[in-house]
Design a protein around this motif. Sequence first.
Motif, PDB file in Angstrom:
ATOM      1  N   UNK A 168      -8.147  12.273  52.745  1.00  0.00           N
ATOM      2  CA  UNK A 168      -9.346  13.101  52.654  1.00  0.00           C
ATOM      3  C   UNK A 168     -10.104  13.096  53.982  1.00  0.00           C
ATOM      4  N   UNK A 169     -10.638  14.240  54.367  1.00  0.00           N
ATOM      5  CA  UNK A 169     -11.473  14.335  55.561  1.00  0.00           C
ATOM      6  C   UNK A 169     -12.935  14.312  55.120  1.00  0.00           C
ATOM      7  N   UNK A 170     -13.682  13.287  55.552  1.00  0.00           N
ATOM      8  CA  UNK A 170     -15.079  13.216  55.183  1.00  0.00           C
ATOM      9  C   UNK A 170     -15.958  13.466  56.413  1.00  0.00           C
ATOM     10  N   UNK A 171     -17.155  12.954  56.388  1.00  0.00           N
ATOM     11  CA  UNK A 171     -18.139  13.289  57.410  1.00  0.00           C
ATOM     12  C   UNK A 171     -17.685  12.869  58.797  1.00  0.00           C
ATOM     13  N   UNK A 172     -17.799  13.777  59.748  1.00  0.00           N
ATOM     14  CA  UNK A 172     -17.545  13.479  61.145  1.00  0.00           C
ATOM     15  C   UNK A 172     -18.745  13.961  61.953  1.00  0.00           C
ATOM     16  N   UNK A 173     -18.937  13.371  63.119  1.00  0.00           N
ATOM     17  CA  UNK A 173     -20.185  13.577  63.862  1.00  0.00           C
ATOM     18  C   UNK A 173     -20.399  15.023  64.290  1.00  0.00           C
ATOM     19  N   UNK A 174     -19.305  15.785  64.465  1.00  0.00           N
ATOM     20  CA  UNK A 174     -19.482  17.154  64.926  1.00  0.00           C
ATOM     21  C   UNK A 174     -19.603  18.143  63.768  1.00  0.00           C
ATOM     22  N   UNK A 175     -19.587  17.637  62.546  1.00  0.00           N
ATOM     23  CA  UNK A 175     -19.692  18.505  61.371  1.00  0.00           C
ATOM     24  C   UNK A 175     -21.086  18.357  60.780  1.00  0.00           C
ATOM     25  N   UNK A 176     -21.972  19.264  61.068  1.00  0.00           N
ATOM     26  CA  UNK A 176     -23.374  19.101  60.713  1.00  0.00           C
ATOM     27  C   UNK A 176     -23.906  20.193  59.782  1.00  0.00           C
ATOM     28  N   UNK A 177     -23.015  20.991  59.215  1.00  0.00           N
ATOM     29  CA  UNK A 177     -23.457  22.073  58.345  1.00  0.00           C
ATOM     30  C   UNK A 177     -22.634  22.114  57.061  1.00  0.00           C
ATOM     31  N   UNK A 178     -23.286  22.616  56.026  1.00  0.00           N
ATOM     32  CA  UNK A 178     -22.658  22.728  54.715  1.00  0.00           C
ATOM     33  C   UNK A 178     -22.792  24.165  54.227  1.00  0.00           C
ATOM     34  N   UNK A 179     -21.820  24.593  53.432  1.00  0.00           N
ATOM     35  CA  UNK A 179     -21.855  25.936  52.849  1.00  0.00           C
ATOM     36  C   UNK A 179     -21.908  25.812  51.336  1.00  0.00           C
ATOM     37  N   UNK A 180     -22.828  26.537  50.728  1.00  0.00           N
ATOM     38  CA  UNK A 180     -22.907  26.622  49.274  1.00  0.00           C
ATOM     39  C   UNK A 180     -22.544  28.035  48.834  1.00  0.00           C
ATOM     40  N   UNK A 181     -21.670  28.145  47.841  1.00  0.00           N
ATOM     41  CA  UNK A 181     -21.237  29.446  47.321  1.00  0.00           C
ATOM     42  C   UNK A 181     -21.724  29.580  45.886  1.00  0.00           C
ATOM     43  N   UNK A 182     -22.330  30.709  45.571  1.00  0.00           N
ATOM     44  CA  UNK A 182     -22.808  31.001  44.223  1.00  0.00           C
ATOM     45  C   UNK A 182     -22.198  32.327  43.771  1.00  0.00           C
ATOM     46  N   UNK A 183     -21.199  32.249  42.894  1.00  0.00           N
ATOM     47  CA  UNK A 183     -20.524  33.443  42.381  1.00  0.00           C
ATOM     48  C   UNK A 183     -21.287  33.913  41.148  1.00  0.00           C
TER      49      UNK A 183
END
Length: 497
Positions: free
Chosen positions: A1-16
């Motif tokens: 599994x790939x979890x938090x890394x220092x260069x990943x600072x954004x999240x996407x939420x999808x609402x169908x």
Amino acid sequence: MVFWQSDMKHFIGIDIGTTSTKAIVVSSTGEVKSIASQEYPLLSAQPRFAEQDPNVIFEAVLRSVQAAVQQAQLSSRDVAAVGCGSAMHSLIVMGADHSALSQSITWADSRSVRQAEALKQQENWIYQNTGTPLHPMSPLTKLLWMRECDLERFNKAAKFISIKEYVLYQWFDRYVVDYSIASATGLFNLRTLAWDKHVLELAQIRPNQLSELVPTTHILQGMKPQYAERMGLDPNVPVVIGASDGALANIGVGAITSNQLAITIGTSSAVRKVVSEPLTDSQARTFCYAITEKQWLIGGASNNGGIVLRWFRDNFGQQDSYDSLIQLAKTVSAGAEGLLFLPFLSGERAPYWNAEARGVFFGMSLQHQRSHFVRAVLEGVLFAAYSINTVLSELTGTSQTILASGGFARSYLWRQMMADVFGIEVLVPEVYEASGFGAVVLAMYAINQIDQLEEGRSMIRIRDRHSPNLQLSEQYHKQFERYERLYQQLEPEFSRQ
């Protein structure tokens, strides 16, 4: 599994959702960077049918995520995780070749009203086991209708899935469903967190015709490269399966304790609380759906939210905008000078669960003008929500605050009216898209960016507060008693042709 890394600072939420898919990009500190949406139609080939093309919705998901990523000017390495949410109660029949044999039958579809009524008379144990009210919205009653009226398609089914399962299958070639969406099917046992074998026997379907059950924090990786590239994502980005739009809306506004009420009024409306154990109503007036293994969502949804104001605008608005209609309502005192509106233009779900209910203006006189009718419409939508709250108060005690979201929250007047009708303070978070924001918070929790869902509250900024006018609250409560009496007296007439 790939979890938090220092260069990943954004999240996407999808609402169908029912009318559109929305994608929201949020930073790790809770700052909204972009929101994008794609609309699609509701199809009604026959009376009572309310369907959508799953391929059109899948395309809308791709486009909305792509647009949100581009607007936020992100690279694929900037995204830490994606959280998914969708409307409840959809049903798609999948063939052995993994193609859709049906449209997506939505919650608004009422073709199975006869099957739902028959179950109500004989099988109340289903509601107590599953937490899903026996109503045409339920995939269970849709399956019973299909077995009776569309047997050929029913017999060809390899899988029965929801719209979110359809999207995830396109991405990952796996049929998985989270506890939250599953518990809105009428096929899932709230207490065992497994498909209910007795309900499946009743519906005459096999467990292998349903998706694999997983927690709402379950992570999928290895997205098909063509779709990841289209959306601007890394194929190995963690995709958190997420929950239903209702559960995510509670998380997204921070209403995750039993003394807080979350109310969303968009096209339809919903009133919800989070509790620490499964809780059903002896009169089957509320739903109970899983969020996590330790949290459940109880409440009710009304068919009649902003769609009622849209109906009034389109037919009687004289080309007015929503803002100008609400300004008209502002010129009329609370109670619309005796004009009362039952807003059941599309039948009603909670707490009456009466698909035959219809809208009524009551108390009209020569003094009433268009402004009074607008005011009565706004109040009627709030009375529908308040009727659900009265049941929740019986089950869990009174609430201290309301956290409000949805399109109605753009109106100062409508927000203040809510505070007055409910008699408690209304808080309005800065982000209207509560379900998408909730998908982000749940994704953060799933990849261990936060230790518990409650930490999401620190990212929620309250934009407006409305304290109730207690004198008006007393007046509204008397008017609500009249509203309930009127419904009870008219209920026998709704079902007469």
